[in-house]
Design a protein around this motif. Structure first.
Motif, PDB file in Angstrom:
ATOM      1  N   GLY A   1       0.923  -1.232   0.067  1.00 58.32           N
ATOM      2  CA  GLY A   1       0.070  -0.185   0.054  1.00 58.32           C
ATOM      3  C   GLY A   1       0.875   1.252  -0.026  1.00 58.32           C
ATOM      4  O   GLY A   1       2.012   1.271  -0.110  1.00 58.32           O
ATOM      5  N   VAL A   2       0.114   2.301   0.027  1.00 58.27           N
ATOM      6  CA  VAL A   2       0.740   3.706   0.237  1.00 58.27           C
ATOM      7  C   VAL A   2       0.243   4.473   1.271  1.00 58.27           C
ATOM      8  O   VAL A   2      -0.788   4.441   1.619  1.00 58.27           O
ATOM      9  N   LEU A   3       1.178   5.020   2.018  1.00 55.38           N
ATOM     10  CA  LEU A   3       0.921   5.984   3.169  1.00 55.38           C
ATOM     11  C   LEU A   3      -0.149   7.233   2.789  1.00 55.38           C
ATOM     12  O   LEU A   3       0.154   7.687   1.716  1.00 55.38           O
ATOM     13  N   VAL A   4      -1.182   7.407   3.473  1.00 58.30           N
ATOM     14  CA  VAL A   4      -1.950   8.655   3.245  1.00 58.30           C
ATOM     15  C   VAL A   4      -1.883   9.404   4.422  1.00 58.30           C
ATOM     16  O   VAL A   4      -1.683   9.065   5.481  1.00 58.30           O
ATOM     17  N   PRO A   5      -2.284  10.845   4.653  1.00 51.44           N
ATOM     18  CA  PRO A   5      -2.485  11.473   5.636  1.00 51.44           C
ATOM     19  C   PRO A   5      -3.381  10.940   6.694  1.00 51.44           C
ATOM     20  O   PRO A   5      -4.466  10.145   6.446  1.00 51.44           O
ATOM     21  N   GLY A   6      -3.184  11.308   7.915  1.00 56.12           N
ATOM     22  CA  GLY A   6      -4.416  11.049   8.944  1.00 56.12           C
ATOM     23  C   GLY A   6      -3.932  10.420  10.363  1.00 56.12           C
ATOM     24  O   GLY A   6      -4.754  10.445  11.038  1.00 56.12           O
ATOM     25  N   HIS A   7      -2.591  10.273  10.344  1.00 59.76           N
ATOM     26  CA  HIS A   7      -2.163   9.617  11.709  1.00 59.76           C
ATOM     27  C   HIS A   7      -1.639  10.681  12.791  1.00 59.76           C
ATOM     28  O   HIS A   7      -2.120  11.083  13.727  1.00 59.76           O
ATOM     29  N   CYS A   8      -0.443  11.093  12.185  1.00 54.94           N
ATOM     30  CA  CYS A   8       0.500  12.196  13.182  1.00 54.94           C
ATOM     31  C   CYS A   8      -0.103  13.744  12.772  1.00 54.94           C
ATOM     32  O   CYS A   8      -0.335  13.889  11.708  1.00 54.94           O
ATOM     33  N   SER A   9      -0.429  14.614  13.549  1.00 53.25           N
ATOM     34  CA  SER A   9      -0.883  15.612  13.193  1.00 53.25           C
ATOM     35  C   SER A   9       0.312  16.711  12.696  1.00 53.25           C
ATOM     36  O   SER A   9       0.013  17.681  11.942  1.00 53.25           O
ATOM     37  N   ASP A  10       1.528  16.428  13.309  1.00 54.12           N
ATOM     38  CA  ASP A  10       2.681  17.486  12.807  1.00 54.12           C
ATOM     39  C   ASP A  10       3.405  16.914  11.784  1.00 54.12           C
ATOM     40  O   ASP A  10       4.201  17.754  11.071  1.00 54.12           O
TER      41      ASP A  10
END
Length: 136
Positions: free
Chosen positions: A92-101
């Motif tokens: 897969g591919v990393l998408v935004p959404g876990h770490c806020s910074d």
């Protein structure tokens, strides 16, 4: 030992914090700093256990031998439940959404359902050694 699921470097930006009991708060995995859109690979051979959305994040988990389960979020999976995967295969591919910074990949590990630090499999923690309790 597992292969890291994202390319180097592998900064752990938030460590594993095991809860005192299963229902207590904790951080049941590690967050690995990386770049948005990073390719995520299988850390070892296994079978895709789950690929879908949990609450509001895409999650991928892989069942490995010995009752071990790895999990990754937020990952847009290229694989489906039941697919056989091999160590180093793109999953897969990393998408935004876990770490806020910053972009990061949350990596979890369980042995027979119990959360453990993924660093046990990635080489970041020395194994425990039992010492004698009485002098000989």
């Amino acid at each position: 030992m597992w292969a890291w699921p994202v390319a180097s470097p592998h900064p752990v930006v938030r460590p594993f914090v095991g809860p005192p009991n299963p229902w207590s708060p904790g951080h049941r995995g590690i967050d690995v700093g990386t770049t948005e859109g990073s390719v995520v690979t299988a850390p070892d051979d296994g079978v895709v256990h789950f690929a879908g959305v949990v609450v509001d994040r895409p999650v991928l988990s892989i069942a490995h031998s010995g009752g071990v389960l790895s999990s990754f979020e937020p990952v847009a999976a290229d694989v489906s439940k039941g697919d056989v995967v091999t160590r180093g295969q793109t999953v897969g591919v990393l998408v935004p959404g876990h770490c806020s910074d910053r972009p990061c990949l949350h990596v979890g590990a369980r042995i027979d359902g119990e959360y453990v630090s993924p660093l046990l499999f990635l080489g970041g923690i020395e194994p425990s050694v039992l010492l004698p309790t009485r002098p000989r």
